[in-house]
Design a protein around this motif. Structure first.
Motif, PDB file in Angstrom:
ATOM      1  N   PHE A  46       1.426  16.182   1.318  1.00  0.00           N
ATOM      2  CA  PHE A  46       0.599  17.229   0.727  1.00  0.00           C
ATOM      3  C   PHE A  46       0.670  18.521   1.536  1.00  0.00           C
ATOM      4  CE2 PHE A  46      -2.139  13.621  -1.163  1.00  0.00           C
ATOM      5  CZ  PHE A  46      -1.200  13.442  -2.166  1.00  0.00           C
TER       6      PHE A  46
ATOM      7  N   PHE B 151      -7.943   3.163 -12.589  1.00  0.00           N
ATOM      8  CA  PHE B 151      -8.870   3.384 -13.708  1.00  0.00           C
ATOM      9  C   PHE B 151      -9.504   4.770 -13.689  1.00  0.00           C
ATOM     10  CE2 PHE B 151     -13.309   2.799 -15.349  1.00  0.00           C
ATOM     11  CZ  PHE B 151     -12.973   2.916 -16.691  1.00  0.00           C
ATOM     12  N   PRO B 152     -10.180   5.196 -12.618  1.00  0.00           N
ATOM     13  CA  PRO B 152     -10.769   6.549 -12.650  1.00  0.00           C
ATOM     14  C   PRO B 152      -9.719   7.653 -12.711  1.00  0.00           C
ATOM     15  CG  PRO B 152     -11.070   5.572 -10.485  1.00  0.00           C
ATOM     16  CD  PRO B 152     -10.539   4.485 -11.371  1.00  0.00           C
ATOM     17  N   LEU B 153      -8.589   7.478 -11.996  1.00  0.00           N
ATOM     18  CA  LEU B 153      -7.610   8.569 -11.936  1.00  0.00           C
ATOM     19  C   LEU B 153      -6.898   8.774 -13.265  1.00  0.00           C
ATOM     20  CD1 LEU B 153      -6.049   8.109  -8.393  1.00  0.00           C
ATOM     21  CD2 LEU B 153      -7.651   9.848  -9.143  1.00  0.00           C
TER      22      LEU B 153
ATOM     23  N   ALA C  31     -18.227  10.484 -14.398  1.00  0.00           N
ATOM     24  CA  ALA C  31     -17.084  11.125 -15.062  1.00  0.00           C
ATOM     25  C   ALA C  31     -17.513  11.907 -16.302  1.00  0.00           C
ATOM     26  CB  ALA C  31     -16.040  10.080 -15.428  1.00  0.00           C
TER      27      ALA C  31
ATOM     28  N   LEU D  58      -0.695   4.917   5.209  1.00  0.00           N
ATOM     29  CA  LEU D  58      -0.798   5.572   3.908  1.00  0.00           C
ATOM     30  C   LEU D  58      -1.327   6.995   4.074  1.00  0.00           C
ATOM     31  CD1 LEU D  58      -0.872   5.448   0.738  1.00  0.00           C
ATOM     32  CD2 LEU D  58      -3.243   4.719   0.980  1.00  0.00           C
TER      33      LEU D  58
ATOM     34  N   LEU E 110     -10.415   8.287 -16.608  1.00  0.00           N
ATOM     35  CA  LEU E 110     -11.659   9.066 -16.594  1.00  0.00           C
ATOM     36  C   LEU E 110     -11.431  10.540 -16.281  1.00  0.00           C
ATOM     37  CD1 LEU E 110     -13.909   6.542 -14.647  1.00  0.00           C
ATOM     38  CD2 LEU E 110     -13.714   6.814 -17.111  1.00  0.00           C
TER      39      LEU E 110
ATOM     40  N   MET F 128     -11.747 -10.392   0.515  1.00  0.00           N
ATOM     41  CA  MET F 128     -10.557 -10.720   1.298  1.00  0.00           C
ATOM     42  C   MET F 128     -10.935 -11.242   2.686  1.00  0.00           C
ATOM     43  SD  MET F 128      -8.276  -7.477   0.016  1.00  0.00           S
ATOM     44  CE  MET F 128      -6.564  -7.971   0.039  1.00  0.00           C
TER      45      MET F 128
ATOM     46  N   ALA G  57     -14.317   4.740  -5.713  1.00  0.00           N
ATOM     47  CA  ALA G  57     -13.209   3.777  -5.674  1.00  0.00           C
ATOM     48  C   ALA G  57     -12.977   3.292  -4.243  1.00  0.00           C
ATOM     49  CB  ALA G  57     -11.940   4.413  -6.238  1.00  0.00           C
TER      50      ALA G  57
ATOM     51  N   THR H  72     -11.290  -3.238 -16.414  1.00  0.00           N
ATOM     52  CA  THR H  72     -11.811  -3.134 -15.049  1.00  0.00           C
ATOM     53  C   THR H  72     -12.794  -4.268 -14.772  1.00  0.00           C
ATOM     54  OG1 THR H  72     -11.603  -0.739 -15.207  1.00  0.00           O
ATOM     55  CG2 THR H  72     -12.937  -1.583 -13.407  1.00  0.00           C
TER      56      THR H  72
ATOM     57  N   THR I  80      -0.794  12.824  -7.754  1.00  0.00           N
ATOM     58  CA  THR I  80      -1.645  13.890  -7.215  1.00  0.00           C
ATOM     59  C   THR I  80      -0.940  15.242  -7.260  1.00  0.00           C
ATOM     60  OG1 THR I  80      -2.558  12.241  -5.727  1.00  0.00           O
ATOM     61  CG2 THR I  80      -3.054  14.533  -5.232  1.00  0.00           C
TER      62      THR I  80
ATOM     63  N   THR J 166     -19.050   5.169 -11.591  1.00  0.00           N
ATOM     64  CA  THR J 166     -17.813   5.953 -11.799  1.00  0.00           C
ATOM     65  C   THR J 166     -17.753   6.500 -13.210  1.00  0.00           C
ATOM     66  OG1 THR J 166     -16.753   4.223 -10.519  1.00  0.00           O
ATOM     67  CG2 THR J 166     -15.335   5.906 -11.422  1.00  0.00           C
TER      68      THR J 166
ATOM     69  N   ALA K 166       0.792   9.504  -4.782  1.00  0.00           N
ATOM     70  CA  ALA K 166       1.122  10.830  -4.256  1.00  0.00           C
ATOM     71  C   ALA K 166       1.798  11.674  -5.338  1.00  0.00           C
ATOM     72  CB  ALA K 166       2.026  10.694  -3.036  1.00  0.00           C
TER      73      ALA K 166
ATOM     74  N   MET L  43       1.337   9.262   5.451  1.00  0.00           N
ATOM     75  CA  MET L  43       2.316   9.630   4.425  1.00  0.00           C
ATOM     76  C   MET L  43       1.750  10.700   3.492  1.00  0.00           C
ATOM     77  SD  MET L  43       4.297   7.298   1.598  1.00  0.00           S
ATOM     78  CE  MET L  43       2.889   6.924   0.569  1.00  0.00           C
ATOM     79  N   LEU L  44       0.487  10.504   3.045  1.00  0.00           N
ATOM     80  CA  LEU L  44      -0.107  11.450   2.103  1.00  0.00           C
ATOM     81  C   LEU L  44      -0.300  12.825   2.745  1.00  0.00           C
ATOM     82  CD1 LEU L  44      -2.744   9.186   0.275  1.00  0.00           C
ATOM     83  CD2 LEU L  44      -0.472   9.844  -0.507  1.00  0.00           C
TER      84      LEU L  44
ATOM     85  N   GLY M 174       1.180   3.818  -2.837  1.00  0.00           N
ATOM     86  CA  GLY M 174       0.793   5.123  -2.302  1.00  0.00           C
ATOM     87  C   GLY M 174       1.750   6.226  -2.740  1.00  0.00           C
TER      88      GLY M 174
ATOM     89  N   ILE N  52       0.849  -1.198   0.000  1.00  0.00           N
ATOM     90  CA  ILE N  52       0.000   0.000   0.000  1.00  0.00           C
ATOM     91  C   ILE N  52       0.881   1.243   0.000  1.00  0.00           C
ATOM     92  CG2 ILE N  52      -1.634   1.355   1.388  1.00  0.00           C
ATOM     93  CD1 ILE N  52      -2.838  -1.310   2.358  1.00  0.00           C
TER      94      ILE N  52
ATOM     95  N   PHE O 291      -5.715  -7.589  -3.778  1.00  0.00           N
ATOM     96  CA  PHE O 291      -5.003  -6.330  -3.585  1.00  0.00           C
ATOM     97  C   PHE O 291      -4.670  -5.694  -4.936  1.00  0.00           C
ATOM     98  CE2 PHE O 291      -0.951  -4.118  -3.684  1.00  0.00           C
ATOM     99  CZ  PHE O 291      -1.239  -3.043  -2.860  1.00  0.00           C
TER     100      PHE O 291
ATOM    101  N   ILE P 264      -8.613  -0.561  -9.316  1.00  0.00           N
ATOM    102  CA  ILE P 264      -9.862   0.161  -9.031  1.00  0.00           C
ATOM    103  C   ILE P 264      -9.576   1.653  -8.846  1.00  0.00           C
ATOM    104  CG2 ILE P 264     -11.541   0.516  -7.150  1.00  0.00           C
ATOM    105  CD1 ILE P 264     -11.801  -2.548  -6.996  1.00  0.00           C
ATOM    106  N   PHE P 265      -8.395   1.998  -8.288  1.00  0.00           N
ATOM    107  CA  PHE P 265      -8.027   3.409  -8.144  1.00  0.00           C
ATOM    108  C   PHE P 265      -7.382   3.957  -9.411  1.00  0.00           C
ATOM    109  CE2 PHE P 265      -8.592   2.390  -3.663  1.00  0.00           C
ATOM    110  CZ  PHE P 265      -9.213   3.533  -3.197  1.00  0.00           C
TER     111      PHE P 265
ATOM    112  N   ASP Q  50      -6.205  -6.109  -7.666  1.00  0.00           N
ATOM    113  CA  ASP Q  50      -7.486  -5.620  -8.193  1.00  0.00           C
ATOM    114  C   ASP Q  50      -7.811  -4.233  -7.631  1.00  0.00           C
ATOM    115  OD1 ASP Q  50      -9.961  -5.474  -9.396  1.00  0.00           O
ATOM    116  OD2 ASP Q  50     -10.956  -6.748  -7.920  1.00  0.00           O
ATOM    117  N   ILE Q  51      -7.597  -4.068  -6.323  1.00  0.00           N
ATOM    118  CA  ILE Q  51      -7.899  -2.783  -5.674  1.00  0.00           C
ATOM    119  C   ILE Q  51      -7.039  -1.662  -6.260  1.00  0.00           C
ATOM    120  CG2 ILE Q  51      -7.690  -1.509  -3.492  1.00  0.00           C
ATOM    121  CD1 ILE Q  51      -8.584  -4.078  -2.074  1.00  0.00           C
TER     122      ILE Q  51
END
Lengths: 219, 100
Positions: B85, A208-210, B29, B77, A213, B57, B45, A74, A48, B25, A45, B80-81, A41, A37, A199, A205-206, A201-202
């Motif tokens: 930021f 794809f939209p970021l 969009a 996480l 889209l 899980m 998400a 997806t 972003t 989603t 970051a 950290m973010l 992450g 993660i 994991f 999941i983040f 997969d997750i």
């Protein structure tokens, strides 16, 4: 692995019983996922921060990703998570034949994802969207456009690498299922495999939209 | 914790929910919500990730220590973010020589 097991039950000698072994391995896997993660992450970051600095360039660059292919992938990946969960369930009931079939389905869906991804990468290459000296982009001259594609390849590339590793692991567990290794008391390894697959997969999941889209509503 | 077999129906329902959330989603969009586009995308998400963690899980049947580890992983996480930021957001707030 079987060298350390007693009577083929799958119990390693350092554990009192199979329950304790499953608890320990599940906890260990979650600790590994916790650092995964953090790893992804860091990439999120970076994405972003650059996107906040260059929102227009990122939205424009995002148009060059194929939403249909991304959306299809997806669905494929979420479907593979379903077959993975059903594979773990079959292992819990000791149905080795079903374990093999579900893991095989998961493996094939993972391959479909990677083949689609390869077509997408190839298309980017033909379009000249690979960052570097040969990068060419019609439209914005903002260098941040190239940064978007750097992040795109870094993030989806690391994700794809995780998929390839997951596929290799699935082959191992398919072989084990063929050998009828799993039963009601011993299914932990399949469950751990499932945690890894879900994991990955997750992460998508983040992603794809970021990535895909982002600029859809301006098009 | 071992031995709990979840019914297939639940897994199929979870898959259906994830498909619906994916459709949401993509649908959202296409609308121009300004800054809210990203917020909604991340919220959806986040919902999907939570559903996967909780059901696929099987964290809902996990031991308290495992649950704590999952929460801990997400918490680290977030730490950290936030640190990253707050640094990037506040860099220009202080007037002064641009020494470094």
């Amino acid at each position: 692995m079987s060298d350390h097991s007693s009577h083929g039950s799958g119990l390693a000698h350092q554990f009192d019983d199979l329950d304790q072994q499953l608890d320990a391995t599940t906890l260990g896997m979650w600790l590994f996922l916790a650092q995964e993660i953090m790893f992804f992450g860091g990439l999120f970051a970076a994405y972003t921060i650059y996107r906040n600095w260059h929102p227009e360039a990122f939205a424009e660059a995002s148009h060059h990703l194929d939403i249909k292919l991304g959306g299809f992938n997806t669905v494929v990946l979420i479907f593979s998570s379903l077959t993975m969960a059903l594979g773990v369930r079959a292992a819990q009931m000791g149905k080795n034949k079903a374990v093999f079939n579900y893991l095989f389905a998961t493996f094939m869906l993972g391959n479909v994802f990677l083949v689609v991804k390869a077509f997408e990468y190839h298309h980017k290459w033909v379009e000249g969207l690979i960052p570097g000296p040969w990068f060419r982009f019609e439209g914005s001259t903002d260098p941040a456009v190239q940064m978007f594609f750097n992040l795109y390849f870094a993030m989806t590339g690391m994700h794809a690498l995780h998929m390839i590793i997951g596929g290799g692991l699935l082959i191992y567990f398919m072989v084990q299922a063929r050998k009828n290794r799993y039963h009601e008391g011993y299914y932990g390894p399949v469950e751990i495999m499932g945690l890894y697959w879900h994991f990955v997969d997750i992460v998508w999941i983040f992603l794809f939209p970021l990535l895909y889209l982002l600029g859809l509503h301006n098009s | 914790m071992s031995g709990h077999v979840t019914s297939k129906k639940i897994y199929f329902a979870v898959f259906g929910a994830l498909m619906i959330l994916t459709a949401i989603t993509v649908g959202v969009a296409t609308l121009d919500l300004g800054q809210l586009n990203t917020v909604v995308a991340l919220a959806v998400a986040g919902c999907k990730a939570t559903v996967v963690i909780w059901y696929f899980m099987e964290v809902r049947h996990a031991r308290p220590l495992t649950k704590l580890t999952v929460v801990g992983g997400i918490l680290w996480l977030v730490i950290m973010l936030i640190l990253l930021f707050t640094d990037y957001i506040s860099r220009d707030w202080m007037a002064g020589p641009q020494a470094w």
